[in-house]
Design a protein around this motif. Sequence first.
Motif, short mmCIF file in Angstrom:
data_model
loop_
_atom_site.label_atom_id
_atom_site.label_comp_id
_atom_site.label_asym_id
_atom_site.label_seq_id
_atom_site.Cartn_x
_atom_site.Cartn_y
_atom_site.Cartn_z
N GLY A 194 -67.74 -22.10 -3.90
CA GLY A 194 -66.90 -22.13 -2.71
C GLY A 194 -67.07 -23.44 -1.97
O GLY A 194 -67.41 -24.46 -2.54
N THR A 195 -66.84 -23.38 -0.68
CA THR A 195 -67.03 -24.55 0.17
C THR A 195 -68.52 -24.71 0.43
O THR A 195 -69.16 -23.79 0.95
N PRO A 196 -69.12 -25.85 0.09
CA PRO A 196 -70.57 -26.02 0.26
C PRO A 196 -70.98 -25.96 1.73
O PRO A 196 -70.28 -26.46 2.60
N ALA A 197 -72.12 -25.32 1.99
CA ALA A 197 -72.70 -25.31 3.33
C ALA A 197 -73.17 -26.72 3.66
O ALA A 197 -73.62 -27.45 2.77
N ARG A 198 -73.07 -27.11 4.91
CA ARG A 198 -73.45 -28.46 5.32
C ARG A 198 -74.81 -28.52 6.00
O ARG A 198 -75.37 -29.60 6.16
N THR A 199 -75.34 -27.38 6.42
CA THR A 199 -76.64 -27.33 7.09
C THR A 199 -77.41 -26.12 6.58
O THR A 199 -76.82 -25.20 5.98
N VAL A 200 -78.70 -26.10 6.84
CA VAL A 200 -79.51 -24.95 6.43
C VAL A 200 -79.04 -23.68 7.14
O VAL A 200 -78.85 -22.64 6.49
N PRO A 201 -78.80 -23.71 8.46
CA PRO A 201 -78.28 -22.49 9.10
C PRO A 201 -76.93 -22.03 8.50
O PRO A 201 -76.70 -20.82 8.35
N ALA A 202 -76.05 -22.96 8.15
CA ALA A 202 -74.78 -22.60 7.53
C ALA A 202 -75.00 -21.96 6.16
O ALA A 202 -74.27 -21.04 5.77
N PHE A 203 -76.00 -22.43 5.41
CA PHE A 203 -76.33 -21.84 4.11
C PHE A 203 -76.77 -20.39 4.29
O PHE A 203 -76.31 -19.50 3.57
N PHE A 204 -77.66 -20.14 5.28
CA PHE A 204 -78.09 -18.78 5.55
C PHE A 204 -76.89 -17.90 5.91
O PHE A 204 -76.76 -16.78 5.42
N ALA A 205 -76.00 -18.40 6.77
CA ALA A 205 -74.84 -17.63 7.20
C ALA A 205 -73.89 -17.35 6.03
O ALA A 205 -73.35 -16.26 5.91
N LYS A 206 -73.71 -18.33 5.17
CA LYS A 206 -72.77 -18.19 4.04
C LYS A 206 -73.21 -17.10 3.07
O LYS A 206 -72.38 -16.35 2.56
N TYR A 207 -74.49 -16.99 2.80
CA TYR A 207 -74.97 -16.08 1.76
C TYR A 207 -75.61 -14.80 2.28
O TYR A 207 -75.97 -13.93 1.49
N ARG A 208 -75.75 -14.65 3.58
CA ARG A 208 -76.47 -13.52 4.19
C ARG A 208 -76.05 -12.16 3.63
O ARG A 208 -76.89 -11.33 3.31
N ASP A 209 -74.78 -11.89 3.52
CA ASP A 209 -74.31 -10.56 3.13
C ASP A 209 -73.85 -10.46 1.68
O ASP A 209 -73.23 -9.47 1.30
N SER A 266 -74.17 -10.05 -2.46
CA SER A 266 -74.96 -9.25 -3.38
C SER A 266 -76.13 -10.06 -3.94
O SER A 266 -75.96 -11.20 -4.37
N GLY A 267 -77.31 -9.46 -3.92
CA GLY A 267 -78.50 -10.11 -4.47
C GLY A 267 -79.31 -10.90 -3.46
O GLY A 267 -80.43 -11.29 -3.74
N PHE A 268 -78.76 -11.16 -2.27
CA PHE A 268 -79.45 -11.94 -1.25
C PHE A 268 -80.13 -11.03 -0.23
O PHE A 268 -79.59 -10.00 0.15
N ARG A 269 -81.30 -11.46 0.21
CA ARG A 269 -82.02 -10.74 1.26
C ARG A 269 -82.57 -11.78 2.23
O ARG A 269 -83.24 -12.74 1.81
N THR A 270 -82.28 -11.59 3.50
CA THR A 270 -82.76 -12.52 4.52
C THR A 270 -83.70 -11.79 5.46
O THR A 270 -83.41 -10.69 5.93
N THR A 271 -84.84 -12.42 5.75
CA THR A 271 -85.80 -11.90 6.71
C THR A 271 -86.05 -12.98 7.74
O THR A 271 -86.36 -14.13 7.39
N GLU A 272 -85.87 -12.63 9.02
CA GLU A 272 -86.13 -13.58 10.09
C GLU A 272 -87.38 -13.16 10.82
O GLU A 272 -87.62 -11.97 11.02
N TRP A 273 -88.16 -14.16 11.19
CA TRP A 273 -89.40 -13.90 11.88
C TRP A 273 -89.45 -14.75 13.14
O TRP A 273 -89.33 -15.97 13.07
N SER A 274 -89.58 -14.07 14.27
CA SER A 274 -89.73 -14.76 15.54
C SER A 274 -91.15 -14.47 16.01
O SER A 274 -91.55 -13.31 16.11
N ALA A 275 -91.88 -15.50 16.30
CA ALA A 275 -93.31 -15.35 16.58
C ALA A 275 -93.54 -14.78 17.98
O ALA A 275 -93.63 -15.51 18.95
#
Length: 175
Positions: free
Chosen positions: A16-31, A33-42
């Motif tokens: 598809g359209t390539p993500a331009r930043t790391v946050p955009a990459f997370f947003a693009k693939y978050r939902d 199939s096969g992807f799992r995202t875990t966020e940790w706030s200290a």
Amino acid sequence: MLALALLAGCRASGPGTPARTVPAFFAKYRDRSGFRTTEWSADLLQRLTLVRLGSLLGGNDLTNAITGIRAARVMTFTPTSGSAQNLVREGLNNEVTGLLQAERYTSLATSSVGAANYQYVVKASGDQVSELVATGSMPDALGSFVLVQVQGNFTRAQAQALSRVLPEAVQQTAK
């Protein structure tokens, strides 16, 4: 000119359209199939636990790095369907490599734990690191992909200390 052409090739080869930043990459693939995202706030309790663990396992650099973390997130990908397997063929790894090069991350270190290889890059100004990004794969999942983003305020030595514990943290997070 050749370097720009190669960089453009990496950017264009992602699905598809390539993500331009790391946050955009997370947003693009978050939902997907096969992807799992875990966020940790200290929060305070997590930070106190990690600082105690860091002092036992890694000394001052690791302890100080942990206290410098503002946020961290991990995205793991394990092909679980035909469409997910297509992402690998379409250039998932090339997409993330291209965006890291375009965003001018600089190499930090490479670590190997078992069969999992990680490449580390940072956003830094001199010795001060504001972001550590790791890419690699899960040791027990063929065709897997891992992306880790840690934002905070570290020195390069502290970022290297974090890089030594990230593979184990990713494995624990992915379970």
